[in-house]
Design a protein around this motif. Structure first.
Motif, PDB file in Angstrom:
ATOM      1  N   LEU A  80       0.794  -1.233   0.000  1.00 34.22           N
ATOM      2  CA  LEU A  80       0.000   0.000   0.000  1.00 34.22           C
ATOM      3  C   LEU A  80       0.827   1.284   0.000  1.00 34.22           C
ATOM      4  O   LEU A  80       0.383   2.305  -0.527  1.00 34.22           O
ATOM      5  CB  LEU A  80      -0.906   0.033   1.237  1.00 34.22           C
ATOM      6  CG  LEU A  80      -2.010  -1.004   1.314  1.00 34.22           C
ATOM      7  CD1 LEU A  80      -2.680  -0.953   2.678  1.00 34.22           C
ATOM      8  CD2 LEU A  80      -3.020  -0.767   0.199  1.00 34.22           C
ATOM      9  N   TYR A  81       2.008   1.252   0.649  1.00 33.91           N
ATOM     10  CA  TYR A  81       2.764   2.474   0.911  1.00 33.91           C
ATOM     11  C   TYR A  81       4.217   2.361   0.463  1.00 33.91           C
ATOM     12  O   TYR A  81       4.750   1.275   0.301  1.00 33.91           O
ATOM     13  CB  TYR A  81       2.751   2.782   2.413  1.00 33.91           C
ATOM     14  CG  TYR A  81       1.376   2.895   3.001  1.00 33.91           C
ATOM     15  CD1 TYR A  81       0.526   3.928   2.639  1.00 33.91           C
ATOM     16  CD2 TYR A  81       0.922   1.976   3.938  1.00 33.91           C
ATOM     17  CE1 TYR A  81      -0.748   4.041   3.183  1.00 33.91           C
ATOM     18  CE2 TYR A  81      -0.343   2.079   4.494  1.00 33.91           C
ATOM     19  CZ  TYR A  81      -1.172   3.114   4.115  1.00 33.91           C
ATOM     20  OH  TYR A  81      -2.426   3.218   4.660  1.00 33.91           O
ATOM     21  N   MET A  82       4.847   3.517   0.306  1.00 33.91           N
ATOM     22  CA  MET A  82       6.288   3.538   0.079  1.00 33.91           C
ATOM     23  C   MET A  82       6.964   2.917   1.303  1.00 33.91           C
ATOM     24  O   MET A  82       6.380   2.906   2.390  1.00 33.91           O
ATOM     25  CB  MET A  82       6.787   4.980  -0.097  1.00 33.91           C
ATOM     26  CG  MET A  82       6.323   5.639  -1.370  1.00 33.91           C
ATOM     27  SD  MET A  82       7.051   7.285  -1.608  1.00 33.91           S
ATOM     28  CE  MET A  82       6.332   8.220  -0.273  1.00 33.91           C
ATOM     29  N   ASP A  97      -2.200   9.658  11.456  1.00 35.53           N
ATOM     30  CA  ASP A  97      -0.908  10.164  10.996  1.00 35.53           C
ATOM     31  C   ASP A  97       0.131   9.934  12.087  1.00 35.53           C
ATOM     32  O   ASP A  97      -0.190   9.977  13.276  1.00 35.53           O
ATOM     33  CB  ASP A  97      -0.995  11.650  10.661  1.00 35.53           C
ATOM     34  CG  ASP A  97      -1.935  11.928   9.493  1.00 35.53           C
ATOM     35  OD1 ASP A  97      -2.248  10.987   8.736  1.00 35.53           O
ATOM     36  OD2 ASP A  97      -2.358  13.087   9.337  1.00 35.53           O
ATOM     37  N   GLN A  98       1.377   9.678  11.668  1.00 34.75           N
ATOM     38  CA  GLN A  98       2.435   9.357  12.621  1.00 34.75           C
ATOM     39  C   GLN A  98       3.643  10.260  12.408  1.00 34.75           C
ATOM     40  O   GLN A  98       3.908  10.699  11.289  1.00 34.75           O
ATOM     41  CB  GLN A  98       2.855   7.893  12.465  1.00 34.75           C
ATOM     42  CG  GLN A  98       1.727   6.936  12.787  1.00 34.75           C
ATOM     43  CD  GLN A  98       2.140   5.492  12.638  1.00 34.75           C
ATOM     44  OE1 GLN A  98       3.311   5.161  12.524  1.00 34.75           O
ATOM     45  NE2 GLN A  98       1.163   4.596  12.664  1.00 34.75           N
ATOM     46  N   PHE A  99       4.367  10.483  13.503  1.00 37.17           N
ATOM     47  CA  PHE A  99       5.543  11.353  13.485  1.00 37.17           C
ATOM     48  C   PHE A  99       6.798  10.508  13.612  1.00 37.17           C
ATOM     49  O   PHE A  99       6.814   9.511  14.327  1.00 37.17           O
ATOM     50  CB  PHE A  99       5.448  12.390  14.601  1.00 37.17           C
ATOM     51  CG  PHE A  99       4.225  13.235  14.444  1.00 37.17           C
ATOM     52  CD1 PHE A  99       4.210  14.283  13.531  1.00 37.17           C
ATOM     53  CD2 PHE A  99       3.076  12.957  15.157  1.00 37.17           C
ATOM     54  CE1 PHE A  99       3.062  15.036  13.350  1.00 37.17           C
ATOM     55  CE2 PHE A  99       1.932  13.716  14.981  1.00 37.17           C
ATOM     56  CZ  PHE A  99       1.920  14.752  14.071  1.00 37.17           C
ATOM     57  N   HIS A 115      -1.301   9.142   6.576  1.00 32.92           N
ATOM     58  CA  HIS A 115      -1.730   7.819   6.129  1.00 32.92           C
ATOM     59  C   HIS A 115      -2.718   7.846   4.964  1.00 32.92           C
ATOM     60  O   HIS A 115      -2.797   6.890   4.207  1.00 32.92           O
ATOM     61  CB  HIS A 115      -2.312   7.029   7.310  1.00 32.92           C
ATOM     62  CG  HIS A 115      -3.635   7.532   7.784  1.00 32.92           C
ATOM     63  ND1 HIS A 115      -3.783   8.679   8.509  1.00 32.92           N
ATOM     64  CD2 HIS A 115      -4.873   7.022   7.613  1.00 32.92           C
ATOM     65  CE1 HIS A 115      -5.058   8.862   8.789  1.00 32.92           C
ATOM     66  NE2 HIS A 115      -5.739   7.884   8.256  1.00 32.92           N
ATOM     67  N   GLU A 116      -3.450   8.941   4.797  1.00 32.67           N
ATOM     68  CA  GLU A 116      -4.444   8.984   3.727  1.00 32.67           C
ATOM     69  C   GLU A 116      -3.798   8.986   2.341  1.00 32.67           C
ATOM     70  O   GLU A 116      -4.307   8.386   1.405  1.00 32.67           O
ATOM     71  CB  GLU A 116      -5.345  10.230   3.830  1.00 32.67           C
ATOM     72  CG  GLU A 116      -6.217  10.264   5.053  1.00 32.67           C
ATOM     73  CD  GLU A 116      -5.557  11.027   6.191  1.00 32.67           C
ATOM     74  OE1 GLU A 116      -4.384  11.447   6.064  1.00 32.67           O
ATOM     75  OE2 GLU A 116      -6.206  11.188   7.231  1.00 32.67           O
TER      76      GLU A 116
END
Length: 144
Positions: A80-82, A97-99, A115-116
């Motif tokens: 799904l993500y890089m 969302d994460q830091f 995350h979106e």
């Protein structure tokens, strides 16, 4: 130092008992890399920090380890993500969302992973700047 910085930004911030050096060393061994010295220093004062509206501004050490190991190795996330290999997550906004610190190459800057849309962008010059910004402004979108 970290508790004072956090209290000045948001007097209602909640702290945990400090993580001892042995727990930090074991966490770094599980992660397979050292954590940023600022983060280690904070965890030695408080094992996590809860800010406004119950947001985990800084996760407890165990959550830092588990979340990162999951992010780095979960095949479903990889579809799904890089890749997340260059990031070391340590907190969130309460809404997904994460830091994170950039661990490869190591630097003090803090980035947010949204995350979106899988974007990653700069939000603070270091951990102290992050704490002041996130705890003062509060809410789940202080960085927008």
């Amino acid at each position: 130092m970290w508790r004072e910085t956090a209290r000045q930004a948001f007097p209602g911030v909640e702290f945990s008992e400090p993580a001892d050096a042995a727990r930090v060393a074991a966490a770094e061994q599980r992660l397979g890399c050292p954590m940023p010295s600022e983060l280690v220093s904070l965890l030695r004062e408080t094992d996590g920090m809860v800010g406004q509206d119950g947001v985990d501004t800084v996760w407890p050490l165990q959550q830092i380890v588990e979340q990162n190991l999951h992010s780095w190795s979960d095949l479903a996330l990889a579809d799904l993500y890089m890749p997340f290999d260059a990031l070391l997550f340590f907190g969130d906004n309460g809404g997904g969302d994460q830091f994170a610190f950039v661990r490869l190459p190591s630097r003090a800057d803090i980035f947010v992973w949204e995350h979106e849309d899988d974007s990653r962008r700069w939000v603070a010059r270091d951990l102290q700047d992050y704490l002041v910004r996130s705890l003062t402004d509060g809410g789940d979108d202080w960085y927008r």
